[in-house]
Design a protein around this motif. Structure first.
Motif, PDB file in Angstrom:
ATOM      1  N   ASP A 236       0.510  33.623  12.795  1.00  0.00           N
ATOM      2  CA  ASP A 236       0.300  34.655  13.810  1.00  0.00           C
ATOM      3  C   ASP A 236      -0.510  34.212  15.022  1.00  0.00           C
ATOM      4  OD1 ASP A 236      -1.893  34.527  11.976  1.00  0.00           O
ATOM      5  OD2 ASP A 236      -2.550  36.528  12.594  1.00  0.00           O
ATOM      6  N   ARG A 237      -1.184  33.094  14.944  1.00  0.00           N
ATOM      7  CA  ARG A 237      -1.991  32.644  16.080  1.00  0.00           C
ATOM      8  C   ARG A 237      -1.353  31.464  16.809  1.00  0.00           C
ATOM      9  NH1 ARG A 237      -7.085  33.266  12.235  1.00  0.00           N
ATOM     10  NH2 ARG A 237      -5.376  33.531  10.790  1.00  0.00           N
ATOM     11  N   ALA A 238      -0.103  31.163  16.494  1.00  0.00           N
ATOM     12  CA  ALA A 238       0.599  30.042  17.124  1.00  0.00           C
ATOM     13  C   ALA A 238       1.360  30.510  18.365  1.00  0.00           C
ATOM     14  CB  ALA A 238       1.581  29.414  16.130  1.00  0.00           C
ATOM     15  N   ARG A 239       1.508  29.610  19.309  1.00  0.00           N
ATOM     16  CA  ARG A 239       2.371  29.876  20.472  1.00  0.00           C
ATOM     17  C   ARG A 239       3.789  30.076  19.979  1.00  0.00           C
ATOM     18  NH1 ARG A 239       0.458  27.827  25.700  1.00  0.00           N
ATOM     19  NH2 ARG A 239       2.582  28.317  26.316  1.00  0.00           N
TER      20      ARG A 239
ATOM     21  N   ALA B 262       4.824  17.796  22.043  1.00  0.00           N
ATOM     22  CA  ALA B 262       4.319  16.431  21.926  1.00  0.00           C
ATOM     23  C   ALA B 262       3.129  16.446  20.964  1.00  0.00           C
ATOM     24  CB  ALA B 262       3.909  15.890  23.290  1.00  0.00           C
ATOM     25  N   PRO B 263       3.406  16.467  19.659  1.00  0.00           N
ATOM     26  CA  PRO B 263       2.308  16.524  18.684  1.00  0.00           C
ATOM     27  C   PRO B 263       1.339  15.355  18.845  1.00  0.00           C
ATOM     28  CG  PRO B 263       4.425  16.860  17.619  1.00  0.00           C
ATOM     29  CD  PRO B 263       4.708  16.422  19.028  1.00  0.00           C
ATOM     30  N   ARG B 264       0.044  15.652  18.706  1.00  0.00           N
ATOM     31  CA  ARG B 264      -0.993  14.616  18.856  1.00  0.00           C
ATOM     32  C   ARG B 264      -0.753  13.426  17.943  1.00  0.00           C
ATOM     33  NH1 ARG B 264      -4.772  19.017  18.970  1.00  0.00           N
ATOM     34  NH2 ARG B 264      -4.829  18.795  16.738  1.00  0.00           N
ATOM     35  N   HIS B 265      -0.379  13.682  16.691  1.00  0.00           N
ATOM     36  CA  HIS B 265      -0.273  12.600  15.717  1.00  0.00           C
ATOM     37  C   HIS B 265       0.999  11.761  15.883  1.00  0.00           C
ATOM     38  CE1 HIS B 265       1.387  16.261  13.942  1.00  0.00           C
ATOM     39  NE2 HIS B 265       2.218  15.483  13.294  1.00  0.00           N
ATOM     40  N   TYR B 266       1.947  12.221  16.712  1.00  0.00           N
ATOM     41  CA  TYR B 266       3.144  11.411  16.970  1.00  0.00           C
ATOM     42  C   TYR B 266       3.156  10.871  18.392  1.00  0.00           C
ATOM     43  CZ  TYR B 266       5.175  12.964  12.593  1.00  0.00           C
ATOM     44  OH  TYR B 266       5.401  13.216  11.274  1.00  0.00           O
ATOM     45  N   GLY B 267       2.653  11.674  19.333  1.00  0.00           N
ATOM     46  CA  GLY B 267       2.567  11.229  20.710  1.00  0.00           C
ATOM     47  C   GLY B 267       3.909  11.097  21.417  1.00  0.00           C
ATOM     48  N   GLU B 268       4.961  11.583  20.812  1.00  0.00           N
ATOM     49  CA  GLU B 268       6.293  11.516  21.404  1.00  0.00           C
ATOM     50  C   GLU B 268       6.880  12.908  21.469  1.00  0.00           C
ATOM     51  OE1 GLU B 268       9.878   8.898  20.280  1.00  0.00           O
ATOM     52  OE2 GLU B 268       8.092   7.813  19.565  1.00  0.00           O
ATOM     53  N   GLN B 269       7.554  13.202  22.568  1.00  0.00           N
ATOM     54  CA  GLN B 269       8.153  14.519  22.745  1.00  0.00           C
ATOM     55  C   GLN B 269       9.340  14.716  21.796  1.00  0.00           C
ATOM     56  OE1 GLN B 269      10.575  15.257  26.301  1.00  0.00           O
ATOM     57  NE2 GLN B 269       9.070  16.836  26.815  1.00  0.00           N
ATOM     58  N   ARG B 270       9.393  15.890  21.183  1.00  0.00           N
ATOM     59  CA  ARG B 270      10.496  16.267  20.284  1.00  0.00           C
ATOM     60  C   ARG B 270      10.838  17.730  20.531  1.00  0.00           C
ATOM     61  NH1 ARG B 270      11.935  11.587  18.693  1.00  0.00           N
ATOM     62  NH2 ARG B 270      10.419  10.385  17.561  1.00  0.00           N
ATOM     63  N   GLY B 271      12.042  18.104  20.191  1.00  0.00           N
ATOM     64  CA  GLY B 271      12.442  19.509  20.245  1.00  0.00           C
ATOM     65  C   GLY B 271      11.755  20.275  19.127  1.00  0.00           C
ATOM     66  N   THR B 272      11.421  21.511  19.387  1.00  0.00           N
ATOM     67  CA  THR B 272      10.731  22.353  18.410  1.00  0.00           C
ATOM     68  C   THR B 272      11.438  22.370  17.065  1.00  0.00           C
ATOM     69  OG1 THR B 272       9.629  23.731  20.039  1.00  0.00           O
ATOM     70  CG2 THR B 272      10.090  24.765  17.913  1.00  0.00           C
ATOM     71  N   PHE B 273      12.784  22.440  17.070  1.00  0.00           N
ATOM     72  CA  PHE B 273      13.511  22.552  15.806  1.00  0.00           C
ATOM     73  C   PHE B 273      13.609  21.221  15.061  1.00  0.00           C
ATOM     74  CE2 PHE B 273      15.700  26.213  18.146  1.00  0.00           C
ATOM     75  CZ  PHE B 273      14.734  27.111  17.743  1.00  0.00           C
ATOM     76  N   ALA B 274      13.122  20.149  15.651  1.00  0.00           N
ATOM     77  CA  ALA B 274      13.059  18.854  14.968  1.00  0.00           C
ATOM     78  C   ALA B 274      11.671  18.609  14.370  1.00  0.00           C
ATOM     79  CB  ALA B 274      13.408  17.719  15.941  1.00  0.00           C
ATOM     80  N   LEU B 275      10.776  19.575  14.527  1.00  0.00           N
ATOM     81  CA  LEU B 275       9.396  19.445  14.055  1.00  0.00           C
ATOM     82  C   LEU B 275       9.063  20.518  13.027  1.00  0.00           C
ATOM     83  CD1 LEU B 275       7.713  18.962  17.550  1.00  0.00           C
ATOM     84  CD2 LEU B 275       8.067  17.188  15.818  1.00  0.00           C
ATOM     85  N   ARG B 276       7.982  20.286  12.286  1.00  0.00           N
ATOM     86  CA  ARG B 276       7.472  21.290  11.346  1.00  0.00           C
ATOM     87  C   ARG B 276       6.261  22.020  11.922  1.00  0.00           C
ATOM     88  NH1 ARG B 276       8.464  20.152   5.486  1.00  0.00           N
ATOM     89  NH2 ARG B 276       7.098  21.951   5.405  1.00  0.00           N
ATOM     90  N   SER B 277       6.063  21.905  13.198  1.00  0.00           N
ATOM     91  CA  SER B 277       4.956  22.561  13.894  1.00  0.00           C
ATOM     92  C   SER B 277       5.003  24.074  13.698  1.00  0.00           C
ATOM     93  CB  SER B 277       5.064  22.235  15.393  1.00  0.00           C
ATOM     94  OG  SER B 277       4.255  23.093  16.158  1.00  0.00           O
ATOM     95  N   PRO B 278       3.831  24.738  13.667  1.00  0.00           N
ATOM     96  CA  PRO B 278       3.825  26.197  13.596  1.00  0.00           C
ATOM     97  C   PRO B 278       4.255  26.843  14.917  1.00  0.00           C
ATOM     98  CG  PRO B 278       1.588  25.381  13.781  1.00  0.00           C
ATOM     99  CD  PRO B 278       2.483  24.177  13.617  1.00  0.00           C
ATOM    100  N   VAL B 279       4.285  26.047  15.976  1.00  0.00           N
ATOM    101  CA  VAL B 279       4.677  26.546  17.294  1.00  0.00           C
ATOM    102  C   VAL B 279       6.194  26.594  17.365  1.00  0.00           C
ATOM    103  CG1 VAL B 279       4.563  26.119  19.775  1.00  0.00           C
ATOM    104  CG2 VAL B 279       2.592  25.591  18.322  1.00  0.00           C
ATOM    105  N   ARG B 280       6.749  27.814  17.297  1.00  0.00           N
ATOM    106  CA  ARG B 280       8.203  28.012  17.286  1.00  0.00           C
ATOM    107  C   ARG B 280       8.502  29.464  17.640  1.00  0.00           C
ATOM    108  NH1 ARG B 280       8.797  24.506  13.891  1.00  0.00           N
ATOM    109  NH2 ARG B 280      11.012  24.739  13.577  1.00  0.00           N
ATOM    110  N   PRO B 281       9.738  29.793  18.007  1.00  0.00           N
ATOM    111  CA  PRO B 281      10.044  31.172  18.406  1.00  0.00           C
ATOM    112  C   PRO B 281       9.640  32.205  17.346  1.00  0.00           C
ATOM    113  CG  PRO B 281      11.900  29.741  18.888  1.00  0.00           C
ATOM    114  CD  PRO B 281      10.910  28.918  18.116  1.00  0.00           C
ATOM    115  N   ASN B 282       9.902  31.915  16.093  1.00  0.00           N
ATOM    116  CA  ASN B 282       9.463  32.754  14.982  1.00  0.00           C
ATOM    117  C   ASN B 282       8.565  31.880  14.112  1.00  0.00           C
ATOM    118  OD1 ASN B 282      10.973  35.206  15.527  1.00  0.00           O
ATOM    119  ND2 ASN B 282      12.768  33.943  15.127  1.00  0.00           N
ATOM    120  N   PRO B 283       7.254  32.050  14.212  1.00  0.00           N
ATOM    121  CA  PRO B 283       6.320  31.139  13.550  1.00  0.00           C
ATOM    122  C   PRO B 283       6.249  31.316  12.032  1.00  0.00           C
ATOM    123  CG  PRO B 283       5.109  32.882  14.618  1.00  0.00           C
ATOM    124  CD  PRO B 283       6.558  33.091  14.979  1.00  0.00           C
TER     125      PRO B 283
END
Length: 170
Positions: A84-87, A94-115
């Motif tokens: 609930d507190r994610a964008r 560009a996750p800090r631990h990877y340093g490379e740009q990726r599409g949201t749907f290629a990541l497990r980041s909490p930052v996504r259209p439906n978090p």
């Protein structure tokens, strides 16, 4: 793309791109409880659920108590939760631990259209409607969406590949 104010812990990093969110939601959900963890800030949270051996508490609302029948027989559970507190507006990250740009749907980041986040957690014990588990990666007070049994026979895919991650040599 609009830059977030300085000091915003959920601001846009260099290389990230945001989009305008839809004007309205398409569906509704019920939060069925809350998750209690030792983490109160994004920086303290493990970057994935397998990095921590912290015991967390999944608090299921009393109205759903009967739905827990049989859960005590499970060694592991899928825990689905709402970050609930994610964008919600980034399409490139560009996750800090990877340093490379990726599409949201290629990541497990909490930052996504439906978090929506999902973790396989090891069940330690159940007391009333409180489940003690290991294997979560969310902030204290995160809303709980669902609990499901983890079936190693159907949920595990040993030969699954994430190509960009494999190329990193990990």
């Amino acid at each position: 793309m609009e830059r977030s104010p300085i000091g915003d812990p959920f601001g846009i990093r260099p290389g990230e791109v945001a989009v305008e969110l839809p004007a309205r939601f398409d569906a509704g959900i019920y939060f069925i409880g809350r998750i209690r963890t030792p983490w109160t800030s994004r920086d303290d949270c493990p970057k994935n659920a397998r990095e921590s051996d912290a015991v967390c508490t999944v608090e299921v609302d009393a109205r759903w108590a009967a739905a827990l029948a049989g859960v005590e027989t499970c060694s592991h559970l899928w825990v689905l939760y709402w970050m609930d507190r994610a964008r919600r507006d980034l399409v490139l990250q560009a996750p800090r631990h990877y340093g490379e740009q990726r599409g949201t749907f290629a990541l497990r980041s909490p930052v996504r259209p439906n978090p929506i986040a999902a973790s396989v957690a090891r069940l330690l014990r159940i007391e009333d409607t409180r489940l003690s588990v290991i294997g979560l990666d969310c902030l204290d007070g995160t809303p709980l969406l669902d609990v499901k049994p983890y079936f190693s026979s159907t949920d595990a895919v040993p030969d699954a590949i994430v190509g960009w991650h494999t190329k990193r040599g990990e």
